[in-house]
Scaffold this active site. Structure first.
Site, short mmCIF file in Angstrom:
data_model
loop_
_atom_site.label_atom_id
_atom_site.label_comp_id
_atom_site.label_asym_id
_atom_site.label_seq_id
_atom_site.Cartn_x
_atom_site.Cartn_y
_atom_site.Cartn_z
N CYS A 114 43.24 8.46 -4.89
CA CYS A 114 42.14 8.19 -5.83
C CYS A 114 42.63 7.99 -7.27
O CYS A 114 41.96 7.35 -8.07
CB CYS A 114 41.10 9.29 -5.78
SG CYS A 114 40.37 9.46 -4.15
N HIS A 249 36.61 8.44 -12.10
CA HIS A 249 36.68 8.23 -10.65
C HIS A 249 35.35 8.69 -10.05
O HIS A 249 34.83 9.74 -10.42
CB HIS A 249 37.84 9.04 -10.08
CG HIS A 249 37.86 9.06 -8.59
ND1 HIS A 249 37.76 7.90 -7.85
CD2 HIS A 249 37.93 10.08 -7.69
CE1 HIS A 249 37.78 8.21 -6.57
NE2 HIS A 249 37.87 9.52 -6.44
N ASN A 279 32.60 6.88 -2.79
CA ASN A 279 33.96 7.06 -3.30
C ASN A 279 34.85 5.97 -2.72
O ASN A 279 35.10 5.96 -1.51
CB ASN A 279 34.45 8.46 -2.89
CG ASN A 279 35.84 8.77 -3.41
OD1 ASN A 279 36.57 7.88 -3.84
ND2 ASN A 279 36.23 10.03 -3.33
#
Ligand code: UT7
Length: 322
Positions: A114, A249, A279
């Site tokens: 990520c 994020h 996500n």
């Protein structure tokens, strides 16, 4: 004057198929209410046949090049952040290069999950500032749907697929001018087993599925992200008041709110897309960035701070004047 990496253009891409929470609840023991309440996610995009990390990355790159108004042939560096490459090798970055018709450049993938886009951006910026590159394509692209365990409701509802890209250009920039101003990266491998994939070419010979201890990741995320944002502001000699936009994020709306609160940042300055995309790992920051550029929120001259944390753990932040 300082040689800096200036963002010339951004782009993004999503698979054709959007999947709502209600649609997921038809095949997974979950509900729209649980997913929205715990994460803020309403929908995610899932790659179909023929849609891969490199096809999404190429589409995002094309849009970024168009927005930048430059030819693909002028790119001398491609860094693609991904944990879900098309193949173990070659690097998906070289597939993007071939699709864009770029005959010769440096092209490689970065794996920091990520945080991958921030790692890629920082490496590209270092190469630009050192003179090793002058115009870079930095991409975050993922197809996490392909490594999800669709029997594990604790993870499969959280992720989606997509890509985002930026064109960086080497420019001589005055104090207060445009460009990347500061970045800071971290990793702490002691936390490998809180977020990982239980397979790989060298261990099991399989692709594996994503595993996560969500609550523990959540706890570390808020602490680490608030700390690294502060660190980057200190490096640049700026304060929270100087920030126009935060592009975080997009893992969980509660993490975004918790981090903003901890720093004393107004919620209206935080770009939130987790509701639409879920996500998307390395794609989430450039995807959210592009969305906010295209809807007119992020404007030339704005000070933008980006942050991310993911498997490893890896985490980092980057501050730029757009
Ligand atoms: O991008 C990398 C970084 N990743 C992250 O930042 C993720 C960080 N973690 C999180 O966002 C949250 O921890 C989650 C969203 C993953 C989970 O939220 P939580 O509030 O920590 O829930 P939990 O895992 O403690 O689960 C609470 C309950 C459990 O039931 P019991 O044991 O209380 O009866 C779970 O079984 O919710 C249940 N549950 C679900 N229920 C309906 C877990 N997943 C689901 C689901 N639908 N999809």
């Amino acid at each position: 004057m300082t040689r800096r990496s200036v963002v010339l253009g951004t782009g993004s891409a999503l698979p054709a198929r959007a999947v709502s929470n209600d649609e997921l609840a038809e095949r997974v023991d979950t509900s729209d209410e649980w997913i929205r309440g715990r994460t803020g996610i309403r929908t995610r995009y899932i790659a179909g046949e023929g849609e891969t990390t490199s096809t999404l990355a190429t589409e995002a790159a094309r849009k970024a090049l168009e927005a930048a108004g430059v030819e693909a042939g002028s790119i001398d560096l491609i860094i693609l952040a991904t944990a879900t490459p098309d193949q173990t090798f070659p690097a998906s970055a070289t597939k993007v290069q071939a699709e864009l018709g770029i005959k010769d450049c440096v092209a490689f993938d970065v794996a920091a999950v990520c945080s991958g886009f921030l790692y890629a951006l920082t490496v590209a910026d270092s190469m630009i500032r050192s003179g090793a590159a002058s115009r870079a394509l930095v991409i975050g692209a993922e197809t996490f749907s392909r490594i999800l365990d669709w029997e594990d409701r604790g993870t499969c509802v959280l992720f989606g697929d997509g890509a985002g890209a930026m064109v960086l250009n080497a420019e001589e920039s005055a104090d207060g001018g445009r460009g990347i101003l500061a970045s800071k990266l971290h990793a702490d491998g002691r936390y490998n087993d809180l977020l990982y994939v239980d397979g790989g070419p060298s261990s099991t010979g399989t692709v594996g599925k994503l595993r996560m201890k969500g609550q523990e990741v959540f706890r570390h995320a808020v602490v680490n992200l608030a700390a690294v944002l502060k660190e980057v502001l200190d490096i640049a000699g700026m304060t929270v008041e100087d920030i126009d936009w935060v592009v975080p994020h997009q893992a969980n709306a509660r993490i975004l709110e918790g981090t903003a609160r901890k720093l004393g940042l107004a919620r209206e300055k935080v770009i939130i897309t987790v509701d639409q995309h879920a996500n998307t790992s390395a794609a989430s920051v450039p995807l959210a960035f592009d969305l906010a550029v295209r809807d007119g929120r992020i404007k030339v001259g704005d000070v933008v701070i980006m942050e991310a944390m993911g498997g490893g753990f890896t985490w980092g932040a980057c501050l730029l004047r757009f």
